[in-house]
Scaffold this motif. Structure first.
Motif, short mmCIF file in Angstrom:
data_model
loop_
_atom_site.label_atom_id
_atom_site.label_comp_id
_atom_site.label_asym_id
_atom_site.label_seq_id
_atom_site.Cartn_x
_atom_site.Cartn_y
_atom_site.Cartn_z
N SER A 173 120.80 -70.06 -16.80
CA SER A 173 120.09 -68.88 -16.32
C SER A 173 120.41 -68.60 -14.86
CB SER A 173 118.57 -69.06 -16.49
OG SER A 173 118.10 -70.09 -15.64
N THR A 174 121.04 -69.56 -14.17
CA THR A 174 121.40 -69.34 -12.77
C THR A 174 122.82 -68.80 -12.62
OG1 THR A 174 122.27 -71.57 -12.49
CG2 THR A 174 119.93 -71.27 -12.10
N GLU A 175 123.55 -68.72 -13.72
CA GLU A 175 124.92 -68.24 -13.64
C GLU A 175 124.96 -66.71 -13.61
OE1 GLU A 175 127.08 -70.32 -13.00
OE2 GLU A 175 126.55 -72.23 -13.90
N GLU A 176 125.81 -66.16 -12.77
CA GLU A 176 125.86 -64.71 -12.64
C GLU A 176 127.31 -64.24 -12.64
OE1 GLU A 176 123.33 -63.47 -9.45
OE2 GLU A 176 121.72 -64.80 -10.04
N GLN A 177 127.55 -63.02 -12.16
CA GLN A 177 128.92 -62.50 -12.13
C GLN A 177 129.64 -62.96 -10.87
OE1 GLN A 177 127.89 -58.30 -13.31
NE2 GLN A 177 129.63 -58.65 -14.64
N TYR A 178 130.96 -63.06 -10.98
CA TYR A 178 131.73 -63.69 -9.93
C TYR A 178 132.97 -62.89 -9.55
CZ TYR A 178 128.82 -67.75 -10.80
OH TYR A 178 127.74 -68.59 -10.92
N ARG A 179 133.43 -63.14 -8.33
CA ARG A 179 134.64 -62.51 -7.83
C ARG A 179 135.56 -63.58 -7.26
NH1 ARG A 179 135.00 -62.37 -2.28
NH2 ARG A 179 133.11 -62.55 -1.05
N THR A 180 136.78 -63.18 -6.98
CA THR A 180 137.73 -64.08 -6.35
C THR A 180 137.54 -64.08 -4.84
OG1 THR A 180 139.37 -62.32 -6.17
CG2 THR A 180 139.44 -63.66 -8.17
N THR A 181 138.28 -64.96 -4.17
CA THR A 181 138.20 -64.99 -2.70
C THR A 181 138.86 -63.75 -2.09
OG1 THR A 181 140.22 -66.32 -2.73
CG2 THR A 181 138.14 -67.50 -2.53
N ASN A 182 139.80 -63.15 -2.80
CA ASN A 182 140.48 -61.95 -2.29
C ASN A 182 139.95 -60.69 -2.97
OD1 ASN A 182 142.15 -63.41 -0.62
ND2 ASN A 182 143.78 -63.59 -2.13
N LEU A 183 139.76 -59.65 -2.18
CA LEU A 183 139.32 -58.36 -2.70
C LEU A 183 140.27 -57.28 -2.20
CD1 LEU A 183 135.45 -58.61 -2.16
CD2 LEU A 183 136.70 -58.89 -4.30
N VAL A 184 140.07 -56.07 -2.68
CA VAL A 184 140.86 -54.92 -2.21
C VAL A 184 140.35 -54.52 -0.83
CG1 VAL A 184 141.44 -52.52 -2.65
CG2 VAL A 184 141.28 -54.14 -4.57
N GLY A 185 141.27 -54.40 0.11
CA GLY A 185 140.90 -54.13 1.49
C GLY A 185 140.43 -52.71 1.73
N THR A 186 139.83 -52.50 2.88
CA THR A 186 139.23 -51.20 3.21
C THR A 186 140.29 -50.13 3.49
OG1 THR A 186 139.05 -51.89 5.53
CG2 THR A 186 137.12 -52.20 4.13
N THR A 187 141.54 -50.52 3.71
CA THR A 187 142.59 -49.53 3.94
C THR A 187 143.06 -48.89 2.63
OG1 THR A 187 144.35 -51.19 3.82
CG2 THR A 187 143.40 -50.73 6.00
N ILE A 188 142.67 -49.46 1.52
CA ILE A 188 143.07 -48.93 0.21
C ILE A 188 142.04 -47.89 -0.23
CG2 ILE A 188 143.58 -49.48 -2.20
CD1 ILE A 188 145.55 -50.68 -0.18
N THR A 189 142.46 -46.65 -0.33
CA THR A 189 141.54 -45.58 -0.70
C THR A 189 141.92 -44.88 -2.00
OG1 THR A 189 142.78 -44.02 0.68
CG2 THR A 189 140.89 -45.14 1.70
#
Length: 258
Positions: free
Chosen positions: A71-87
């Motif tokens: 019940s404590t498990e949730e959604q997850y992401r990687t250490t890298n995300l899409v940067g703010t310069t990508i529009t």
């Protein structure tokens, strides 16, 4: 480093999963790392896994180290995300233009993201890069029922999604193919499987932990607890009855990040 995520046919639930199954030795190592053991304290000798050079760890023991209240498990992401310069993320769908099902499904998958009014927009193209901050190429994966993609690197989304030709079968609806494409695009922008900690939730069979896979598994604040069949478009395995649409928890996760 870019990591590849795969979809493959699973016999368990007539479900289709993203990610090839790990052998026992690799699973033990991944479980130990997830449990907090330093990688340089883990050794593999003659197919057996040891910590501290002298403590052998069985598969079951490694799994027990990760037992927790799901019940404590949730959604997850990687250490890298899409940067703010990508529009503007362009999706080159030229390969699918002559395949009615795949062509429609890709348009629907892209629209799923654009409907959320995120800080970047997805634009379908046929190869042009004009106005694109980054480009993802959609292509066929021959003989595969499912797909593959990868995780962001250097602030840019992974540059390819591969969609299996096995999905051309009438067994799979346009909505199901839309689901696979939306899922693979999800990996390119940094989403891990929502049930990475126990693939059996959506895939059936024995409990299986994907580990951090070298890219992290970071909890996304605000997402609902637990993982259920059909609870997220980012579940490790999918069914033939998928709608291809984001769930409420998917939307929460998207808006928390973008």
């Amino acid at each position: 480093m870019k990591k590849i995520a795969l979809y493959a046919l699973s016999a368990a639930f007539l479900a289709v999963g993203c990610g090839s199954s790990q052998n026992e030795t690799q699973e033990i190592v991944d479980n130990l790392v997830q449990a907090g053991f330093p990688r340089d304290d883990i050794q593999v000798v003659d197919g057996k896994v040891y910590t501290g050079w002298d403590a052998e760890v069985s598969l079951q023991a490694s799994r027990e180290m990760l037992v927790s209240d799901l019940s404590t498990e949730e959604q997850y992401r990687t250490t890298n995300l899409v940067g703010t310069t990508i529009t503007n993320i362009c999706v080159n769908g030229a390969a699918f233009t002559t395949n009615a099902k795949f062509n429609q499904a890709l348009n629907m998958a892209i629209q799923n993201y654009n409907n959320e009014a995120l800080r970047w927009h997805m634009t379908r193209t046929s190869g042009s890069t004009t106005g694109c901050s980054a480009t993802i190429t959609a292509q066929f994966a021959q003989g595969v029922t499912g797909g593959s993609s990868g995780f962001p690197s250097g602030g840019r989304p992974f540059n390819t999604i591969n969609i299996g030709t096995g999905l051309e079968s009438s067994t799979f609806s346009v909505d199901t193919v839309e689901h696979v494409m939306t899922h693979e695009l999800g990996h390119t922008i940094g989403f891990r499987h929502s049930d990475w900690f126990n693939r059996a939730i959506s895939c059936g069979g024995a409990a299986s932990n994907e580990g951090t896979a070298g890219v992290g598994a970071i909890l996304i604040p605000g997402t609902p607890s637990g993982a259920t069949v059909g609870g997220s478009i980012m579940n490790a395995c999918f069914r033939q009855s998928e709608t291809g649409e984001f769930t409420a928890s998917d939307r929460t996760a998207l808006h928390a990040l973008y």
